[in-house]
Write a protein that holds these residues in place. Structure first.
Motif, PDB file in Angstrom:
ATOM      1  N   LEU A  54      42.565 100.355 -29.110  1.00  0.00           N
ATOM      2  CA  LEU A  54      41.244  99.930 -29.633  1.00  0.00           C
ATOM      3  C   LEU A  54      40.741 101.509 -30.466  1.00  0.00           C
ATOM      4  O   LEU A  54      40.247 101.237 -31.382  1.00  0.00           O
ATOM      5  N   ARG A  55      41.572 102.501 -29.882  1.00  0.00           N
ATOM      6  CA  ARG A  55      41.176 103.718 -30.425  1.00  0.00           C
ATOM      7  C   ARG A  55      41.823 103.963 -31.960  1.00  0.00           C
ATOM      8  O   ARG A  55      41.341 104.537 -32.749  1.00  0.00           O
ATOM      9  N   THR A  56      42.791 102.713 -32.182  1.00  0.00           N
ATOM     10  CA  THR A  56      43.465 102.866 -33.465  1.00  0.00           C
ATOM     11  C   THR A  56      43.085 101.719 -34.477  1.00  0.00           C
ATOM     12  O   THR A  56      42.215 101.984 -35.379  1.00  0.00           O
ATOM     13  N   TYR A  57      42.426 100.611 -33.455  1.00  0.00           N
ATOM     14  CA  TYR A  57      41.914  99.494 -34.293  1.00  0.00           C
ATOM     15  C   TYR A  57      40.483  99.552 -34.883  1.00  0.00           C
ATOM     16  O   TYR A  57      40.144  99.251 -35.836  1.00  0.00           O
ATOM     17  N   LEU A  58      39.490  99.970 -33.997  1.00  0.00           N
ATOM     18  CA  LEU A  58      38.117 100.193 -34.198  1.00  0.00           C
ATOM     19  C   LEU A  58      37.883 100.852 -35.337  1.00  0.00           C
ATOM     20  O   LEU A  58      36.980 100.601 -36.359  1.00  0.00           O
ATOM     21  N   PRO A  59      38.463 102.300 -35.566  1.00  0.00           N
ATOM     22  CA  PRO A  59      38.154 102.902 -36.733  1.00  0.00           C
ATOM     23  C   PRO A  59      38.675 102.422 -37.817  1.00  0.00           C
ATOM     24  O   PRO A  59      38.066 102.455 -38.977  1.00  0.00           O
TER      25      PRO A  59
END
Length: 368
Positions: A54-59
């Motif tokens: 999620l840390r990569t995807y959401l931004p």
């Protein structure tokens, strides 16, 4: 399911419901059932987001998270003027305009249809749009014709990989009366699909010219929509167990992801033996999505294939690739129209393939 811990498939459980009811969870949280994992996956606007990082995807999805068609059309117009042409906001509006027109333009009410522009565009929206649906059903018809060879979408859940704004998932459910899950990594597109599913309403801004858009909003009802759902997932890391899917469609996805071969591996991993997959691709590569080294053809014209894509894909679907036990059954070329604005259309010649999963599958490839 959660596949973050390699070698294990752990079920997801509903941990929190912030907004919703017994039928639909609008906002909530899913947790991995394995206590040592501690991974959590949000549900946003009715869409479960099941990705490994999620840390990569959401931004990367901030533009989609912030883009809202519930704002008045004039407000979005002002924002578009301020952001300017070529901005991320402008690119997002153009993308949604193009895909929504293709998926749902053939269903437009009479008062929202766009008139043809004399000799330049001789066909109406109803005749030009809907290419995805026509290509899909042509491929599925060919699939039905080859049932004798064992190539069919089997009974059980079906998967629409790279579902975009959702039309193929609705068409699959209506045709087969089976559960269909549409997955995509693009939250903006999934929002469109989820709203149709939840409210029976499609809403988007159709580009007229430049930064001028017309608000399109009308009701849509699909039979068997109760079989459909939409999730945000990475097609190169599908959160499903092996041999769990009865059939797969992927419309124009091979040339829009990082690793087409990894997609083929994942498809063959989750597909049930002897079940089928329909893929279409115009080989219109975008380097920002797929690096040249990952392309299926389109480069190295000094090679034995002269840079052609089709022979390379045929080899990958020959049934001899150890990690991709898919056997090509049939292929055809079909036209696909996209609308850029009121005076511009693009036509692709899509390579449409029908493949069947063989009985046995070999170890995974090394992902570059």
């Amino acid at each position: 399911m959660c596949r973050t811990q390699r070698g294990s498939d752990n079920a997801l459980v509903i941990a929190n419901v912030f907004d919703g009811d017994d039928q639909v969870i609008q906002h909530g949280m899913l947790h991995c059932s394995e206590a040592s994992c501690q991974h959590e996956y949000p549900i946003i606007d009715g869409i479960p987001i099941i990705v490994e990082s999620l840390r990569t995807y959401l931004p990367q999805q901030l533009a989609d998270l912030l883009y809202r068609t519930d704002l008045p059309a004039d407000t979005l117009s002002l924002i578009g003027d301020c952001c300017g042409p070529g901005s991320e906001f402008d690119a997002k509006r153009q993308q949604l305009s193009t895909y929504c027109w293709d998926h749902y333009g053939d269903l437009l009410p009479v008062d929202l249809r766009e008139p043809p522009h004399s000799a330049f565009v001789s066909q109406t929206d109803q005749e030009c749009s809907g290419s995805m649906t026509r290509v899909l059903h042509a491929a599925l018809d060919r699939c039905s014709e080859t049932i004798a060879s064992g190539a069919d979408l089997g009974p059980g859940p079906l998967l629409d990989v790279g579902c975009s704004v959702g039309r193929a998932a609705f068409e699959l459910a209506a045709r087969y009366q089976q559960p269909v899950l549409g997955i995509d990594i693009n939250l903006g597109m999934l929002r469109i699909a989820a709203k149709i599913l939840r409210d029976g309403l499609v809403r988007y801004d159709r580009r007229r010219v430049g930064m001028v858009y017309d608000r399109i909003e009308h009701e849509l009802k699909f039979s068997a929509a109760e079989f459909v759902d939409f999730w945000a997932c990475d097609a190169q890391a599908l959160p499903f167990a092996e041999n769990s899917v009865a059939g797969i469609c992927g419309m124009n996805i091979l040339d829009s992801i990082h690793s087409p071969t990894q997609l083929l591996f994942e498809i063959s991993r989750v597909l049930q033996p002897n079940s089928s997959v329909v893929l279409s691709c115009p080989y219109d590569w975008t380097p920002s999505a797929t690096t040249v080294e990952q392309w299926i053809g389109g480069h190295s014209q000094r090679s034995v294939d002269g840079g052609a894509a089709e022979p390379m894909l045929r080899r990958l679907l020959s049934g001899t690739e150890p990690s991709i036990p898919l056997k090509l059954i049939d292929e055809q070329n079909l036209p696909w129209h996209l609308r850029l604005h009121s005076r511009s259309r693009v036509t692709y010649d899509c390579h449409v393939t029908l493949s069947q999963k063989l009985a046995e599958r070999q170890p995974a490839p090394t992902v570059q």
